[in-house]
Design a protein around this motif. Structure first.
Motif, PDB file in Angstrom:
ATOM      1  N   ILE A 111       0.838  -1.206   0.000  1.00 40.92           N
ATOM      2  CA  ILE A 111       0.000   0.000   0.000  1.00 40.92           C
ATOM      3  C   ILE A 111       0.871   1.253   0.000  1.00 40.92           C
ATOM      4  O   ILE A 111       0.652   2.188  -0.790  1.00 40.92           O
ATOM      5  CB  ILE A 111      -0.951   0.004   1.209  1.00 40.92           C
ATOM      6  CG1 ILE A 111      -1.887  -1.218   1.168  1.00 40.92           C
ATOM      7  CG2 ILE A 111      -1.753   1.299   1.261  1.00 40.92           C
ATOM      8  CD1 ILE A 111      -2.737  -1.323  -0.073  1.00 40.92           C
ATOM      9  N   ASN A 112       1.863   1.302   0.876  1.00 38.67           N
ATOM     10  CA  ASN A 112       2.701   2.496   0.959  1.00 38.67           C
ATOM     11  C   ASN A 112       3.511   2.721  -0.317  1.00 38.67           C
ATOM     12  O   ASN A 112       3.708   3.866  -0.745  1.00 38.67           O
ATOM     13  CB  ASN A 112       3.633   2.399   2.167  1.00 38.67           C
ATOM     14  CG  ASN A 112       2.908   2.622   3.478  1.00 38.67           C
ATOM     15  OD1 ASN A 112       2.005   3.456   3.565  1.00 38.67           O
ATOM     16  ND2 ASN A 112       3.269   1.869   4.502  1.00 38.67           N
ATOM     17  N   HIS A 113       3.984   1.655  -0.934  1.00 37.51           N
ATOM     18  CA  HIS A 113       4.757   1.807  -2.168  1.00 37.51           C
ATOM     19  C   HIS A 113       3.887   2.359  -3.297  1.00 37.51           C
ATOM     20  O   HIS A 113       4.258   3.336  -3.962  1.00 37.51           O
ATOM     21  CB  HIS A 113       5.347   0.450  -2.571  1.00 37.51           C
ATOM     22  CG  HIS A 113       6.239   0.510  -3.763  1.00 37.51           C
ATOM     23  ND1 HIS A 113       7.609   0.576  -3.665  1.00 37.51           N
ATOM     24  CD2 HIS A 113       5.961   0.526  -5.098  1.00 37.51           C
ATOM     25  CE1 HIS A 113       8.143   0.619  -4.884  1.00 37.51           C
ATOM     26  NE2 HIS A 113       7.163   0.590  -5.776  1.00 37.51           N
ATOM     27  N   PRO A 133       7.321   4.645   5.057  1.00 43.05           N
ATOM     28  CA  PRO A 133       8.107   5.725   4.424  1.00 43.05           C
ATOM     29  C   PRO A 133       8.869   6.596   5.410  1.00 43.05           C
ATOM     30  O   PRO A 133       9.877   7.208   5.051  1.00 43.05           O
ATOM     31  CB  PRO A 133       7.058   6.540   3.657  1.00 43.05           C
ATOM     32  CG  PRO A 133       5.750   6.183   4.275  1.00 43.05           C
ATOM     33  CD  PRO A 133       5.878   4.798   4.811  1.00 43.05           C
ATOM     34  N   TYR A 134       8.417   6.649   6.655  1.00 42.91           N
ATOM     35  CA  TYR A 134       9.068   7.470   7.685  1.00 42.91           C
ATOM     36  C   TYR A 134       9.403   6.583   8.883  1.00 42.91           C
ATOM     37  O   TYR A 134       8.735   5.567   9.126  1.00 42.91           O
ATOM     38  CB  TYR A 134       8.164   8.617   8.124  1.00 42.91           C
ATOM     39  CG  TYR A 134       8.000   9.688   7.071  1.00 42.91           C
ATOM     40  CD1 TYR A 134       8.759  10.861   7.100  1.00 42.91           C
ATOM     41  CD2 TYR A 134       7.101   9.521   6.033  1.00 42.91           C
ATOM     42  CE1 TYR A 134       8.626  11.836   6.118  1.00 42.91           C
ATOM     43  CE2 TYR A 134       6.953  10.485   5.037  1.00 42.91           C
ATOM     44  CZ  TYR A 134       7.723  11.640   5.092  1.00 42.91           C
ATOM     45  OH  TYR A 134       7.600  12.597   4.107  1.00 42.91           O
ATOM     46  N   ASP A 135      10.420   6.965   9.628  1.00 37.26           N
ATOM     47  CA  ASP A 135      10.727   6.214  10.845  1.00 37.26           C
ATOM     48  C   ASP A 135       9.954   6.788  12.030  1.00 37.26           C
ATOM     49  O   ASP A 135       9.170   7.734  11.875  1.00 37.26           O
ATOM     50  CB  ASP A 135      12.239   6.178  11.112  1.00 37.26           C
ATOM     51  CG  ASP A 135      12.833   7.544  11.472  1.00 37.26           C
ATOM     52  OD1 ASP A 135      12.064   8.505  11.757  1.00 37.26           O
ATOM     53  OD2 ASP A 135      14.077   7.663  11.454  1.00 37.26           O
ATOM     54  N   GLY A 136      10.175   6.216  13.200  1.00 35.40           N
ATOM     55  CA  GLY A 136       9.431   6.641  14.391  1.00 35.40           C
ATOM     56  C   GLY A 136       9.719   8.059  14.821  1.00 35.40           C
ATOM     57  O   GLY A 136       8.953   8.624  15.624  1.00 35.40           O
ATOM     58  N   LYS A 137      10.792   8.675  14.309  1.00 40.11           N
ATOM     59  CA  LYS A 137      11.133  10.051  14.651  1.00 40.11           C
ATOM     60  C   LYS A 137      10.716  11.030  13.562  1.00 40.11           C
ATOM     61  O   LYS A 137      11.084  12.201  13.605  1.00 40.11           O
ATOM     62  CB  LYS A 137      12.641  10.177  14.906  1.00 40.11           C
ATOM     63  CG  LYS A 137      13.111   9.357  16.098  1.00 40.11           C
ATOM     64  CD  LYS A 137      14.612   9.542  16.340  1.00 40.11           C
ATOM     65  CE  LYS A 137      15.061   8.739  17.555  1.00 40.11           C
ATOM     66  NZ  LYS A 137      16.531   8.915  17.803  1.00 40.11           N
ATOM     67  N   GLY A 138       9.951  10.545  12.583  1.00 39.51           N
ATOM     68  CA  GLY A 138       9.456  11.431  11.535  1.00 39.51           C
ATOM     69  C   GLY A 138      10.447  11.708  10.426  1.00 39.51           C
ATOM     70  O   GLY A 138      10.241  12.637   9.633  1.00 39.51           O
ATOM     71  N   ARG A 139      11.494  10.910  10.315  1.00 38.60           N
ATOM     72  CA  ARG A 139      12.502  11.113   9.271  1.00 38.60           C
ATOM     73  C   ARG A 139      12.151  10.273   8.047  1.00 38.60           C
ATOM     74  O   ARG A 139      11.863   9.080   8.171  1.00 38.60           O
ATOM     75  CB  ARG A 139      13.898  10.740   9.797  1.00 38.60           C
ATOM     76  CG  ARG A 139      14.382  11.637  10.920  1.00 38.60           C
ATOM     77  CD  ARG A 139      15.690  11.139  11.501  1.00 38.60           C
ATOM     78  NE  ARG A 139      15.544   9.815  12.111  1.00 38.60           N
ATOM     79  CZ  ARG A 139      16.442   9.266  12.934  1.00 38.60           C
ATOM     80  NH1 ARG A 139      17.557   9.938  13.226  1.00 38.60           N
ATOM     81  NH2 ARG A 139      16.241   8.073  13.445  1.00 38.60           N
ATOM     82  N   PRO A 176      14.167   1.723   1.944  1.00 37.35           N
ATOM     83  CA  PRO A 176      13.094   2.696   1.711  1.00 37.35           C
ATOM     84  C   PRO A 176      11.838   2.008   1.180  1.00 37.35           C
ATOM     85  O   PRO A 176      11.921   0.999   0.474  1.00 37.35           O
ATOM     86  CB  PRO A 176      13.696   3.638   0.656  1.00 37.35           C
ATOM     87  CG  PRO A 176      15.172   3.453   0.767  1.00 37.35           C
ATOM     88  CD  PRO A 176      15.371   2.024   1.143  1.00 37.35           C
ATOM     89  N   VAL A 177      10.692   2.557   1.509  1.00 38.68           N
ATOM     90  CA  VAL A 177       9.452   1.964   1.022  1.00 38.68           C
ATOM     91  C   VAL A 177       9.337   2.088  -0.494  1.00 38.68           C
ATOM     92  O   VAL A 177       8.659   1.280  -1.144  1.00 38.68           O
ATOM     93  CB  VAL A 177       8.244   2.604   1.741  1.00 38.68           C
ATOM     94  CG1 VAL A 177       7.912   3.974   1.165  1.00 38.68           C
ATOM     95  CG2 VAL A 177       7.028   1.697   1.689  1.00 38.68           C
ATOM     96  N   MET A 178      10.023   3.081  -1.097  1.00 38.23           N
ATOM     97  CA  MET A 178       9.994   3.241  -2.548  1.00 38.23           C
ATOM     98  C   MET A 178      11.089   2.440  -3.252  1.00 38.23           C
ATOM     99  O   MET A 178      11.243   2.515  -4.456  1.00 38.23           O
ATOM    100  CB  MET A 178      10.100   4.717  -2.932  1.00 38.23           C
ATOM    101  CG  MET A 178       8.930   5.569  -2.450  1.00 38.23           C
ATOM    102  SD  MET A 178       7.295   4.858  -2.801  1.00 38.23           S
ATOM    103  CE  MET A 178       7.294   4.767  -4.592  1.00 38.23           C
ATOM    104  N   MET A 179      11.821   1.653  -2.506  1.00 35.69           N
ATOM    105  CA  MET A 179      12.762   0.710  -3.096  1.00 35.69           C
ATOM    106  C   MET A 179      11.980  -0.521  -3.552  1.00 35.69           C
ATOM    107  O   MET A 179      11.036  -0.949  -2.893  1.00 35.69           O
ATOM    108  CB  MET A 179      13.809   0.323  -2.042  1.00 35.69           C
ATOM    109  CG  MET A 179      14.796  -0.744  -2.462  1.00 35.69           C
ATOM    110  SD  MET A 179      16.007  -1.013  -1.123  1.00 35.69           S
ATOM    111  CE  MET A 179      16.414  -2.730  -1.378  1.00 35.69           C
ATOM    112  N   GLN A 180      12.376  -1.098  -4.678  1.00 35.90           N
ATOM    113  CA  GLN A 180      11.726  -2.310  -5.170  1.00 35.90           C
ATOM    114  C   GLN A 180      12.266  -3.508  -4.402  1.00 35.90           C
ATOM    115  O   GLN A 180      13.073  -4.284  -4.883  1.00 35.90           O
ATOM    116  CB  GLN A 180      11.956  -2.452  -6.673  1.00 35.90           C
ATOM    117  CG  GLN A 180      11.265  -1.377  -7.485  1.00 35.90           C
ATOM    118  CD  GLN A 180      11.648  -1.476  -8.958  1.00 35.90           C
ATOM    119  OE1 GLN A 180      12.758  -1.146  -9.328  1.00 35.90           O
ATOM    120  NE2 GLN A 180      10.720  -1.920  -9.779  1.00 35.90           N
ATOM    121  N   GLN A 181      11.767  -3.662  -3.198  1.00 35.96           N
ATOM    122  CA  GLN A 181      12.307  -4.688  -2.308  1.00 35.96           C
ATOM    123  C   GLN A 181      12.087  -6.097  -2.844  1.00 35.96           C
ATOM    124  O   GLN A 181      12.821  -7.022  -2.494  1.00 35.96           O
ATOM    125  CB  GLN A 181      11.688  -4.535  -0.918  1.00 35.96           C
ATOM    126  CG  GLN A 181      12.051  -3.231  -0.227  1.00 35.96           C
ATOM    127  CD  GLN A 181      11.511  -3.155   1.192  1.00 35.96           C
ATOM    128  OE1 GLN A 181      11.440  -4.143   1.910  1.00 35.96           O
ATOM    129  NE2 GLN A 181      11.112  -1.949   1.610  1.00 35.96           N
TER     130      GLN A 181
END
Length: 295
Positions: free
Chosen positions: A241-243, A282-288, A264-269
Motif C-alpha cells: 500500500i505504501n509503495h 516511508p518514515y521512521d518513528g522520529k518522523g525522518r 526505503p518503502v519506494m525501493m523495489q524490495q
C-alpha cells in the motif's frame, strides 16, 4: 515492487535396451533369449512413460525480479518525478500478460476472477493535516476476501504515524460513495494484469501497479508476500500500500542507501534487499523520511 508461467515437464519415453540375442554355436538366435529381451523392453518402456506435471508453480516475483510500476498521465505528483513522466521499468520476461497457473501449494488462490468489484461499505475519519485525498477500497468478487476486512487494514496502514501523513502534505479519508481521488483494489493476478496492461505495464501475474487513479494490489502478493516477508505477511501488505500510494503521490523508485540501513518503502524490495534491512514505512518513528539514491 514486490509477474511467469510454469512450463510443464514431460519425460521422454526411454528407448529400451537393445534386443539381447543369444546365438548358439551354429549362429542361430535363441528363441527363448529373444522372448526374454522383448519382455524387458516392454517393461522398461512402460515404466518410462511420464504423464506430465505442471512443475512447482509460478516462482516468487523476488526470484524473477519483477517491478511494481506506475503509469498515469496529465498530473504532476506532489514530490518526486511528474506523474506519467517516467517510462515504466520492464517486468520479468513473459510471453503475455495472461495469468499463469495458480500456485500449486496454495490452490485456493485463483489465477483470475470476474473482473468486477465490491466496494467496502462505510468510511473512515480523516487522518493527516495535509491536502485531503479520498479513497475507496474495492475487492474483486468471488476471491474469498472480505472487503470490510481489507478496508480496515488499508485504513490502519494509511493512518499510521510512520505513513505518508508524516510528510505534512497528505491526508486520507476512506469513502464508499461520491467522489474519490483513488481506489485501492485487491484483485486476482489475471485481473491486475489486464488493468495494468491497459496502461502498458506488464505485471506478469506477480506484482502490483498504480495506474489511472487505481492502486492495483495483486492477490497473490496480498496473501503470500515475498520470501523476505513470508512470516510477516501483514507487514508486507503495508509495504504494498505504501509503495503504490507513494507512486500516486509522485514518488519514484529509489535504491538501498547502504548495508544495514532500513530499506526505503519506494525501493523495489521484491527485487532484492541489497544489504538493506526490511522496512515497510516511508518514515521512521522520529518522523525522518527513509529514502535512498534515485533508481
Amino acid at each position: 515492487m514486490t509477474t511467469s508461467t510454469a512450463r510443464s515437464s514431460r519425460g521422454r519415453r526411454r528407448s529400451g535396451p537393445s534386443h539381447a540375442v543369444h546365438r548358439d554355436r551354429k549362429g542361430r538366435r535363441s528363441l527363448l533369449g529373444a522372448v526374454a529381451a522383448l519382455a524387458v523392453l516392454g517393461a522398461a518402456g512402460f515404466a518410462a512413460v511420464d504423464t506430465g506435471s505442471s512443475g512447482a508453480g509460478a516462482p516468487h516475483a523476488g526470484d524473477k525480479g519483477g517491478p511494481t510500476e506506475r503509469a498515469r498521465s496529465g498530473r504532476a505528483g506532489a514530490t518526486g518525478p511528474a506523474r506519467g513522466s517516467r517510462s515504466p521499468s520492464p517486468g520479468p520476461a513473459t510471453a503475455s500478460v495472461s495469468p499463469g497457473p495458480t500456485v500449486s501449494t496454495t490452490p485456493e488462490i485463483p489465477a483470475t476472477g470476474p473482473g468486477t468489484f465490491v466496494t467496502a461499505a462505510g468510511g473512515s475519519t480523516r487522518v493527516g493535516s495535509g491536502t485531503l485525498l479520498r479513497y475507496r477500497v474495492d475487492v474483486e468478487k468471488d476471491i474469498g476476501l472480505s472487503a470490510a476486512d481489507v478496508a480496515r487494514q488499508v485504513e490502519r496502514i494509511l493512518a499510521d504515524p510512520r505513513g505518508w501523513t508524516a510528510d505534512g502534505h497528505s491526508a486520507f479519508q476512506r469513502v464508499s460513495s461520491g467522489p474519490a481521488d483513488f481506489a485501492v483494489r485487491v484483485a486476482t493476478p489475471g485481473t491486475v494484469d489486464r488493468i495494468c496492461g491497459e496502461y502498458g505495464l506488464d505485471t506478469g501475474g506477480e506484482v502490483s501497479c498504480d495506474v489511472g487513479e487505481q492502486v492495483m494490489v495483486n492477490l497473490r502478493r496480498w496473501l503470500l508476500a515475498t520470501p523476505v516477508y513470508a512470516h510477516r505477511v501483514k507487514d508486507y501488505r503495508a509495504l504494498i500500500i505504501n509503495h503504490e500510494v507513494g507512486h500516486f503521490l509522485g514518488h519514484g523508485h529509489v535504491g538501498c542507501p547502504g548495508p544495514g540501513r532500513p530499506a526505503p518503502v519506494m525501493m523495489q524490495q521484491i527485487k532484492g534487499m541489497h544489504g538493506c534491512l526490511p522496512n515497510v514505512w516511508p518514515y521512521d518513528g522520529k518522523g525522518r523520511y527513509l529514502t535512498g539514491p534515485s533508481a
